[in-house]
Design a protein around this motif. Structure first.
Motif, short mmCIF file in Angstrom:
data_model
loop_
_atom_site.label_atom_id
_atom_site.label_comp_id
_atom_site.label_asym_id
_atom_site.label_seq_id
_atom_site.Cartn_x
_atom_site.Cartn_y
_atom_site.Cartn_z
N ARG A 123 44.72 -2.15 44.78
CA ARG A 123 44.30 -1.02 45.34
C ARG A 123 44.01 0.15 44.52
O ARG A 123 43.46 1.39 44.95
CB ARG A 123 45.47 -0.62 46.47
CG ARG A 123 45.62 -1.59 47.54
CD ARG A 123 46.66 -1.06 48.65
NE ARG A 123 45.90 -0.10 49.46
CZ ARG A 123 45.24 -0.49 50.52
NH1 ARG A 123 44.96 -1.80 50.68
NH2 ARG A 123 44.68 0.70 51.32
N THR A 126 40.36 0.99 44.03
CA THR A 126 39.53 1.31 45.20
C THR A 126 39.66 2.87 45.57
O THR A 126 40.83 3.34 45.30
CB THR A 126 39.69 0.30 46.42
OG1 THR A 126 41.16 0.70 46.80
CG2 THR A 126 39.59 -1.17 45.86
N PRO A 162 33.15 3.41 40.72
CA PRO A 162 33.02 3.10 42.51
C PRO A 162 33.96 4.19 43.36
O PRO A 162 33.31 4.51 44.32
CB PRO A 162 33.85 1.77 42.44
CG PRO A 162 33.46 0.94 41.28
CD PRO A 162 33.41 2.28 40.03
N LEU A 163 35.07 4.82 42.30
CA LEU A 163 35.68 5.74 43.30
C LEU A 163 34.82 6.80 43.37
O LEU A 163 34.58 7.81 44.45
CB LEU A 163 36.97 6.16 42.49
CG LEU A 163 38.04 5.32 42.88
CD1 LEU A 163 37.69 3.87 42.20
CD2 LEU A 163 39.24 5.97 41.96
#
Length: 248
Positions: A123, A126, A162-163
């Motif tokens: 987690r 992401t 990606p964040l």
């Protein structure tokens, strides 16, 4: 000789009719975003493993994991087990060390959730594991519109792209300087100088904004530095001050 300690923050000189600064460097954790509430984090990770935790059990487990230092960004470990010492020391230099350090620390906490250490760590990678501060978008947009260059400079052991993509922030940075990609960590002046070089700006006209003394180490690279106070997720943390400092 040992490096001299960071000097107090000095306001960059303003020049009539021009920007006060050519670039602003931003830390990530504690400056642009915070990890989510630990209890929510642990509950969601357990759910990913097929286990539902009641609020009380999740709270106790989250407290134990935080004490162990297994939740990145929440608190450092009270004690690092000898077998994890090397991974902990290298966590911001290598992806494998980052993962090993935090999953290893999580594994030291007894629990009834099979696979929890890996689920907790997954987690972190992401957007679901983070909450951006509310003034991030406006701050970055304003600086970019005024022609101020921007960079993200972070001590981190995994890819933040990606964040940033998920939050619509990628296009608001000219470059990213991540410790595990460049092989040095704050407060080493080299990481700040690397950012200045990539932006083609002089350090004397650059401001570093962060939330720790390591970020203030930018002054040893010739930059100015501003340390913003900690704030709870979802509450402004003073990031908007970058605009008043950068623009006349």
């Amino acid at each position: 000789m040992p490096e001299s300690p960071p000097q107090p923050y000095a306001h960059p000189a303003r020049i009539d009719g021009h920007r006060a600064l050519d670039a602003v460097l931003f830390d990530f954790h504690g400056t642009l975003a915070m990890t989510v509430d630990p209890v929510a984090w642990v509950s969601a990770a357990a759910a990913d493993c097929g286990v539902t935790l009641d609020r009380g059990k999740a709270t106790v487990l989250a407290d134990r994991l935080a004490t162990a230092g297994a939740l990145p960004g929440v608190a450092p470990p009270v004690r690092v087990p000898p077998q994890l010492a090397e991974a902990w020391a290298d966590r911001d230099l290598y992806e494998h060390a980052h993962r090993q350090a935090y999953t290893g620390l999580a594994a030291t906490v007894p629990n009834d959730v099979p696979g929890l250490p890996d689920a907790l760590y997954a987690r972190v990678l992401t957007p679901a594991g983070w909450t951006p501060y509310p003034d991030v978008m406006n701050t970055l947009t304003t600086l970019r519109a005024a022609g101020v260059r921007t960079a993200l400079v972070s001590n981190i052991g995994f890819d933040l792209r990606p964040l940033l993509d998920a939050w619509g922030l990628t296009a608001l940075f000219d470059t990213l300087v991540l410790s595990y990609e460049v092989g040095c960590i704050k407060p080493d002046p080299k990481i700040f100088l690397r950012a200045c070089g990539l932006l083609s700006v002089d350090p004397e006209r650059v401001l570093m904004i962060g939330d720790t003394p390591a970020d203030a180490g930018a002054v040893n690279a010739g930059c100015a530095a501003l340390v913003v106070p900690a704030a709870s997720p979802g509450r402004p943390n003073g990031l908007h001050r970058a605009v008043s400092l950068a623009l006349p």
